[in-house]
Design a protein around this motif. Structure first.
Motif, PDB file in Angstrom:
ATOM      1  N   THR A  46       0.825  -1.210   0.000  1.00 26.61           N
ATOM      2  CA  THR A  46       0.000   0.000   0.000  1.00 26.61           C
ATOM      3  C   THR A  46       0.857   1.257   0.000  1.00 26.61           C
ATOM      4  O   THR A  46       0.533   2.254  -0.649  1.00 26.61           O
ATOM      5  CB  THR A  46      -0.936  -0.002   1.224  1.00 26.61           C
ATOM      6  N   LEU A  47       1.958   1.214   0.723  1.00 30.51           N
ATOM      7  CA  LEU A  47       2.822   2.391   0.833  1.00 30.51           C
ATOM      8  C   LEU A  47       3.615   2.638  -0.449  1.00 30.51           C
ATOM      9  O   LEU A  47       3.765   3.779  -0.891  1.00 30.51           O
ATOM     10  CB  LEU A  47       3.774   2.219   2.025  1.00 30.51           C
ATOM     11  N   LEU A  48       4.139   1.567  -1.043  1.00 30.12           N
ATOM     12  CA  LEU A  48       5.042   1.729  -2.189  1.00 30.12           C
ATOM     13  C   LEU A  48       4.334   1.721  -3.545  1.00 30.12           C
ATOM     14  O   LEU A  48       4.916   2.130  -4.549  1.00 30.12           O
ATOM     15  CB  LEU A  48       6.095   0.611  -2.173  1.00 30.12           C
ATOM     16  N   ALA A  49       3.095   1.252  -3.588  1.00 33.89           N
ATOM     17  CA  ALA A  49       2.397   1.183  -4.880  1.00 33.89           C
ATOM     18  C   ALA A  49       2.269   2.550  -5.559  1.00 33.89           C
ATOM     19  O   ALA A  49       2.539   2.691  -6.756  1.00 33.89           O
ATOM     20  CB  ALA A  49       1.022   0.543  -4.693  1.00 33.89           C
ATOM     21  N   PRO A  50       1.861   3.627  -4.842  1.00 38.23           N
ATOM     22  CA  PRO A  50       1.773   4.933  -5.525  1.00 38.23           C
ATOM     23  C   PRO A  50       3.126   5.408  -6.051  1.00 38.23           C
ATOM     24  O   PRO A  50       3.202   6.043  -7.105  1.00 38.23           O
ATOM     25  CB  PRO A  50       1.242   5.854  -4.422  1.00 38.23           C
ATOM     26  N   ILE A  51       4.186   5.098  -5.273  1.00 40.47           N
ATOM     27  CA  ILE A  51       5.514   5.537  -5.733  1.00 40.47           C
ATOM     28  C   ILE A  51       5.891   4.822  -7.019  1.00 40.47           C
ATOM     29  O   ILE A  51       6.377   5.424  -7.978  1.00 40.47           O
ATOM     30  CB  ILE A  51       6.559   5.274  -4.624  1.00 40.47           C
ATOM     31  N   GLN A  52       5.669   3.503  -7.042  1.00 45.64           N
ATOM     32  CA  GLN A  52       5.989   2.757  -8.247  1.00 45.64           C
ATOM     33  C   GLN A  52       5.130   3.212  -9.433  1.00 45.64           C
ATOM     34  O   GLN A  52       5.603   3.309 -10.566  1.00 45.64           O
ATOM     35  CB  GLN A  52       5.777   1.267  -7.991  1.00 45.64           C
ATOM     36  N   THR A  53       3.870   3.474  -9.158  1.00 46.13           N
ATOM     37  CA  THR A  53       2.986   3.947 -10.245  1.00 46.13           C
ATOM     38  C   THR A  53       3.463   5.280 -10.813  1.00 46.13           C
ATOM     39  O   THR A  53       3.516   5.486 -12.035  1.00 46.13           O
ATOM     40  CB  THR A  53       1.550   4.083  -9.726  1.00 46.13           C
ATOM     41  N   ALA A  54       3.844   6.204  -9.912  1.00 49.20           N
ATOM     42  CA  ALA A  54       4.326   7.510 -10.370  1.00 49.20           C
ATOM     43  C   ALA A  54       5.616   7.375 -11.175  1.00 49.20           C
ATOM     44  O   ALA A  54       5.802   8.023 -12.206  1.00 49.20           O
ATOM     45  CB  ALA A  54       4.536   8.422  -9.159  1.00 49.20           C
ATOM     46  N   MET A  55       6.526   6.497 -10.664  1.00 48.06           N
ATOM     47  CA  MET A  55       7.780   6.298 -11.382  1.00 48.06           C
ATOM     48  C   MET A  55       7.536   5.667 -12.753  1.00 48.06           C
ATOM     49  O   MET A  55       8.158   6.048 -13.757  1.00 48.06           O
ATOM     50  CB  MET A  55       8.726   5.426 -10.549  1.00 48.06           C
ATOM     51  N   ALA A  56       6.615   4.714 -12.835  1.00 51.74           N
ATOM     52  CA  ALA A  56       6.304   4.079 -14.118  1.00 51.74           C
ATOM     53  C   ALA A  56       5.703   5.086 -15.098  1.00 51.74           C
ATOM     54  O   ALA A  56       6.036   5.116 -16.283  1.00 51.74           O
ATOM     55  CB  ALA A  56       5.351   2.898 -13.891  1.00 51.74           C
ATOM     56  N   ARG A  57       4.788   5.923 -14.583  1.00 55.99           N
ATOM     57  CA  ARG A  57       4.189   6.937 -15.454  1.00 55.99           C
ATOM     58  C   ARG A  57       5.226   7.942 -15.939  1.00 55.99           C
ATOM     59  O   ARG A  57       5.217   8.369 -17.100  1.00 55.99           O
ATOM     60  CB  ARG A  57       3.075   7.651 -14.704  1.00 55.99           C
ATOM     61  N   ALA A  58       6.137   8.343 -15.035  1.00 57.46           N
ATOM     62  CA  ALA A  58       7.184   9.287 -15.435  1.00 57.46           C
ATOM     63  C   ALA A  58       8.081   8.693 -16.510  1.00 57.46           C
ATOM     64  O   ALA A  58       8.458   9.347 -17.487  1.00 57.46           O
ATOM     65  CB  ALA A  58       8.002   9.695 -14.212  1.00 57.46           C
ATOM     66  N   ALA A  59       8.448   7.407 -16.301  1.00 56.96           N
ATOM     67  CA  ALA A  59       9.292   6.746 -17.298  1.00 56.96           C
ATOM     68  C   ALA A  59       8.579   6.632 -18.644  1.00 56.96           C
ATOM     69  O   ALA A  59       9.160   6.857 -19.705  1.00 56.96           O
ATOM     70  CB  ALA A  59       9.700   5.365 -16.785  1.00 56.96           C
ATOM     71  N   GLN A  60       7.259   6.295 -18.602  1.00 55.56           N
ATOM     72  CA  GLN A  60       6.495   6.185 -19.841  1.00 55.56           C
ATOM     73  C   GLN A  60       6.365   7.538 -20.549  1.00 55.56           C
ATOM     74  O   GLN A  60       6.478   7.646 -21.774  1.00 55.56           O
ATOM     75  CB  GLN A  60       5.111   5.621 -19.541  1.00 55.56           C
ATOM     76  N   SER A  61       6.137   8.601 -19.738  1.00 53.57           N
ATOM     77  CA  SER A  61       6.042   9.950 -20.322  1.00 53.57           C
ATOM     78  C   SER A  61       7.352  10.358 -20.968  1.00 53.57           C
ATOM     79  O   SER A  61       7.370  10.935 -22.068  1.00 53.57           O
ATOM     80  CB  SER A  61       5.649  10.955 -19.240  1.00 53.57           C
ATOM     81  N   ALA A  62       8.472  10.062 -20.287  1.00 52.24           N
ATOM     82  CA  ALA A  62       9.770  10.403 -20.870  1.00 52.24           C
ATOM     83  C   ALA A  62      10.011   9.632 -22.154  1.00 52.24           C
ATOM     84  O   ALA A  62      10.508  10.169 -23.148  1.00 52.24           O
ATOM     85  CB  ALA A  62      10.876  10.116 -19.848  1.00 52.24           C
ATOM     86  N   SER A  63       9.626   8.347 -22.149  1.00 45.65           N
ATOM     87  CA  SER A  63       9.789   7.545 -23.361  1.00 45.65           C
ATOM     88  C   SER A  63       8.923   8.070 -24.497  1.00 45.65           C
ATOM     89  O   SER A  63       9.364   8.183 -25.640  1.00 45.65           O
ATOM     90  CB  SER A  63       9.430   6.085 -23.053  1.00 45.65           C
ATOM     91  N   ASP A  64       7.656   8.414 -24.170  1.00 45.62           N
ATOM     92  CA  ASP A  64       6.765   8.962 -25.207  1.00 45.62           C
ATOM     93  C   ASP A  64       7.295  10.285 -25.750  1.00 45.62           C
ATOM     94  O   ASP A  64       7.246  10.539 -26.964  1.00 45.62           O
ATOM     95  CB  ASP A  64       5.365   9.166 -24.639  1.00 45.62           C
ATOM     96  N   ALA A  65       7.809  11.150 -24.845  1.00 51.77           N
ATOM     97  CA  ALA A  65       8.349  12.440 -25.291  1.00 51.77           C
ATOM     98  C   ALA A  65       9.552  12.236 -26.201  1.00 51.77           C
ATOM     99  O   ALA A  65       9.709  12.930 -27.224  1.00 51.77           O
ATOM    100  CB  ALA A  65       8.736  13.285 -24.079  1.00 51.77           C
ATOM    101  N   TRP A  66      10.388  11.289 -25.850  1.00 49.72           N
ATOM    102  CA  TRP A  66      11.572  11.015 -26.693  1.00 49.72           C
ATOM    103  C   TRP A  66      11.166  10.475 -28.062  1.00 49.72           C
ATOM    104  O   TRP A  66      11.731  10.870 -29.084  1.00 49.72           O
ATOM    105  CB  TRP A  66      12.492  10.036 -25.982  1.00 49.72           C
ATOM    106  N   GLN A  67      10.166   9.593 -28.091  1.00 46.86           N
ATOM    107  CA  GLN A  67       9.686   9.063 -29.368  1.00 46.86           C
ATOM    108  C   GLN A  67       9.074  10.163 -30.231  1.00 46.86           C
ATOM    109  O   GLN A  67       9.275  10.207 -31.454  1.00 46.86           O
ATOM    110  CB  GLN A  67       8.663   7.954 -29.115  1.00 46.86           C
ATOM    111  N   ARG A  68       8.309  11.070 -29.582  1.00 44.74           N
ATOM    112  CA  ARG A  68       7.741  12.192 -30.338  1.00 44.74           C
ATOM    113  C   ARG A  68       8.835  13.085 -30.895  1.00 44.74           C
ATOM    114  O   ARG A  68       8.740  13.579 -32.023  1.00 44.74           O
ATOM    115  CB  ARG A  68       6.786  13.002 -29.444  1.00 44.74           C
ATOM    116  N   TYR A  69       9.880  13.313 -30.103  1.00 44.50           N
ATOM    117  CA  TYR A  69      10.996  14.140 -30.571  1.00 44.50           C
ATOM    118  C   TYR A  69      11.669  13.506 -31.786  1.00 44.50           C
ATOM    119  O   TYR A  69      11.962  14.187 -32.784  1.00 44.50           O
ATOM    120  CB  TYR A  69      12.010  14.328 -29.440  1.00 44.50           C
TER     121      TYR A  69
END
Length: 274
Positions: A46-69
């Protein structure tokens, strides 16, 4: 000192939770049939799930931004290449269109060659004075091609003028619209004789028509053959307007030249009439 101890405690707690979560996940991977992880495992998840979710979303956003670039870069390269191809194709189309128009004009010009009274030489306009557009022009044929002074010059539509200067490779043509030009003519329908003179502009003037002349608007005017320069029967132009002054002994007329004297490109020089 207190802040440092507090930071260390937080770090130790975080690392402890990570170790516990890792152990729980490892145990589940070894025995997938055991789903219960206990109260401590649930709390860690319960404690670490939001952190992992945020980190996964950040990584996905960075990957999507790089692909768009990367995609934008590829699109820019493709657009530049396509733009260059379009410009090259437009240039080729323009050249082909000019070649087609030039070939059509040459066909029309050579079509009158069998009816020209003498040997002819095809020529191209290479220069003209912008300040005296309707006075004279330069062609790319000269003495080496048999051109001489006073040789008549025609277009596919009619008389253009006569040669006044000759060099070995070029000649200057005085247009019939020049104020120094005068050509003996006959009105084709009525057979009335007169002289067409240039006015330095886009139209000509037919002078010395008798009062009894029955010239009408639209009549064709051709060379009379008098004067020894222009052969008989070459088209000069068409009557655009009659000038009849009360009490005058003669009539006059405004003539629209048959040849487009402001847009000449290919010409025919009659080199053996004399």
């Amino acid at each position: 000192m207190t802040d440092l101890l507090l930071a260390r405690r937080r770090l130790v707690v975080f690392l402890g939770l990570c170790v516990v979560l890792l152990g729980l996940l490892t145990g589940q991977a070894r025995t997938p049939e055991r789903r219960l992880v206990g109260p401590l495992g649930s709390a860690a998840l319960t404690l670490l799930a939001p952190i992992q979710t945020a980190m996964a979303r950040a990584a996905q956003s960075a990957s999507d931004a790089w692909q768009r670039y990367l995609q934008i870069g590829r699109l820019r390269v493709d657009n530049a290449r396509l733009r260059a191809q379009v410009e090259e194709l437009s240039r080729q189309v323009s050249l082909l269109r000019e070649d087609a128009l030039s070939s059509r004009r040459l066909e029309q010009l050579l079509g009158i060659r069998p009816f020209a009274p003498g040997r002819t030489v095809a020529a191209r306009v290479i220069a003209r004075d912008p300040a005296r557009w309707f006075n004279s022009l330069l062609i790319d044929r000269g003495a080496r091609d048999g051109v001489r002074r006073n040789d008549p010059v025609l277009s596919a539509d009619g008389v253009v003028g006569r040669v006044i200067e000759v060099t070995p490779t070029a000649s200057r043509v005085l247009l019939i619209s020049d104020s120094r030009s005068a050509v003996g003519v006959i009105v084709q329908r009525s057979r009335d004789a007169g002289v067409v003179e240039g006015k330095g502009g886009a139209t000509l003037q037919l002078n010395y028509l008798s009062r009894e002349a029955t010239v009408r608007v639209g009549d064709i005017v051709v060379t009379s053959g008098l004067g020894g320069v222009f052969p008989r029967g070459l088209v000069i132009g068409r009557v655009a307007r009659m000038i009849r002054e009360e009490g005058a002994l003669l009539q006059e007329a405004v003539i629209e030249p048959a040849s487009p004297l402001d847009r000449l490109e290919e010409l025919l020089v009659i080199v053996s009439t004399r």
